[in-house]
Design an enzyme around this catalytic site. Sequence first.
Site, mmCIF file in Angstrom:
data_model
loop_
_atom_site.group_PDB
_atom_site.id
_atom_site.type_symbol
_atom_site.label_atom_id
_atom_site.label_comp_id
_atom_site.label_asym_id
_atom_site.label_seq_id
_atom_site.Cartn_x
_atom_site.Cartn_y
_atom_site.Cartn_z
ATOM 1 N N TRP A 128 38.490 -80.683 72.579
ATOM 2 C CA TRP A 128 39.600 -81.300 71.836
ATOM 3 C C TRP A 128 40.792 -81.546 72.747
ATOM 4 O O TRP A 128 41.472 -82.569 72.645
ATOM 5 C CB TRP A 128 39.990 -80.455 70.628
ATOM 6 C CG TRP A 128 38.908 -80.383 69.599
ATOM 7 C CD1 TRP A 128 38.240 -79.265 69.174
ATOM 8 C CD2 TRP A 128 38.336 -81.486 68.868
ATOM 9 N NE1 TRP A 128 37.300 -79.604 68.237
ATOM 10 C CE2 TRP A 128 37.332 -80.949 68.023
ATOM 11 C CE3 TRP A 128 38.557 -82.856 68.850
ATOM 12 C CZ2 TRP A 128 36.574 -81.749 67.170
ATOM 13 C CZ3 TRP A 128 37.804 -83.653 67.997
ATOM 14 C CH2 TRP A 128 36.829 -83.100 67.175
ATOM 15 N N ASP A 198 48.014 -78.305 69.431
ATOM 16 C CA ASP A 198 47.041 -78.578 68.373
ATOM 17 C C ASP A 198 46.588 -77.220 67.835
ATOM 18 O O ASP A 198 45.977 -76.434 68.562
ATOM 19 C CB ASP A 198 45.861 -79.352 68.986
ATOM 20 C CG ASP A 198 44.712 -79.576 68.008
ATOM 21 O OD1 ASP A 198 44.770 -79.087 66.871
ATOM 22 O OD2 ASP A 198 43.733 -80.247 68.408
ATOM 23 N N LYS A 222 40.156 -77.159 58.531
ATOM 24 C CA LYS A 222 39.586 -75.916 59.040
ATOM 25 C C LYS A 222 40.046 -74.737 58.183
ATOM 26 O O LYS A 222 39.278 -73.862 57.879
ATOM 27 C CB LYS A 222 40.002 -75.690 60.496
ATOM 28 C CG LYS A 222 39.792 -76.895 61.419
ATOM 29 C CD LYS A 222 38.329 -77.152 61.748
ATOM 30 C CE LYS A 222 38.037 -78.583 62.168
ATOM 31 N NZ LYS A 222 38.556 -78.989 63.453
HETATM 32 C C1 PLP Z 1 38.479 -80.320 64.251
HETATM 33 C C2 PLP Z 1 39.476 -80.406 65.321
HETATM 34 C C3 PLP Z 1 40.043 -81.635 65.692
HETATM 35 C C4 PLP Z 1 39.652 -82.956 65.079
HETATM 36 O O1 PLP Z 1 40.102 -83.067 63.795
HETATM 37 P P1 PLP Z 1 39.939 -84.432 62.973
HETATM 38 O O2 PLP Z 1 40.738 -84.167 61.757
HETATM 39 O O3 PLP Z 1 38.469 -84.592 62.731
HETATM 40 O O4 PLP Z 1 40.474 -85.526 63.814
HETATM 41 C C5 PLP Z 1 41.012 -81.626 66.673
HETATM 42 N N1 PLP Z 1 41.393 -80.482 67.267
HETATM 43 C C6 PLP Z 1 40.858 -79.289 66.942
HETATM 44 C C7 PLP Z 1 41.321 -78.047 67.615
HETATM 45 C C8 PLP Z 1 39.876 -79.209 65.959
HETATM 46 O O5 PLP Z 1 39.340 -78.027 65.636
#
Ligand code: PLP
Length: 388
Positions: A128, A198, A222
Amino acid sequence: MCCVYNSKNYIVSQLPYIDQIIKEDMKVGRIYNFSAGPAMLPVEVLKEAADEMLDYRGTGMSVMEMSHRSKAYETIIQDAEKDLRELMNIPDNYKVLFLQGGASQQFAMIPMNLMKNKVADYIITGQWAKKAYQEAKIYGTANAIASSADKTFSYIPDCSDLPISENADYVYICENNTIYGTKYKTLPNTKGKTLVADVSSCFLSEPVDVTKYGVIYGGVQKNIGPAGVVIVIIRKDLITEDTLPQTPTMLKYKIHDDDNSLYNTPPAYGIYICGKVFKWIKNMGGLEAMKAHNERKAKLLYDFLDQSNMFKGTVEKKDRSLMNVPFVTGDEELDAKFVKEAKAAGFVNLKGHRSVGGMRASIYNAMPLEGVEKLVEFMRKFEEANTK
Ligand SMILES: *Cc1c(COP(=O)(O)O)cnc(C)c1O
């Protein structure tokens, strides 16, 4: 793993309550879903949403059918923001935005809005972070100033004295690496530069000090709600008219700031569910209580992995995530057998990410302690049955 029993007394007294609530909730034909995301949500929240599906509190309509400019919806989104601010202790000089496009949309939105000097530093701790880095390169100079790619992202690099670029607009991290199961236990020393994080897979799993960040953002699927919504917590001075040329209107923080996330139709139903999860966490005792609950679950699983002769954690101990726990047997066939038998026993989505293999148990806020206890018991039996 230290703090469960010596954290504040009220947190400890809160734990049996959390266990009881979640345990009771599971008695409605639910299975233990260890998916990395979309992932388990609290049953209480889902039930409440079901109760309100046809007639939201006397409005005669579902939240899905409701104008986002209506009085009822205004209350929903304002309450959601208020509760999130309370939970995370978000200071007034930060804006909370509920946006669309998931976490991935932010990979572009961040450089488009923040790259004034067109320079940013990225720490590459997994897929990511790498995706965000690659996206930023479209818009300016993105420097990979540290990486743990040399050991399949199984650790967090030492970030105490990194070569931060003098004119960097920000330093970017992925705080919890969903795929690899690592988490920053201390934030990088950014040498005064703005930190952007993030937090998709550790959002609301434990307390955070918001003031240490310029931007905290995460996709909600999540730990908080339905996919599609991304929450951006951004220091107000970082929201300016001065974006990169040709930045689409919808990708300007300023536009969403001016209209309090109602510039266009927001992901209204998703935000409504997020709001319910915020209230649920508040009821459970807030983020300190969530942390204690999550530490207890993770400790059970890591302790088992550390003494097992068959299963091994894949991450350096000091960097282990509370949320995502990858492990392997070292034998692909045995891994596959485990995933299959676990599924038959009611433990689903334990297959590891395709880039790591093996298994991964994601144990977000809504996963009950009992789910992890039963998984560990199942692993113990599997090990016995498959050891000659
Ligand atoms: C799942 C995830 C993403 C992507 O998320 P989307 O909503 O599918 O774009 C980005 N960063 C992390 C750390 C993730 O776990």
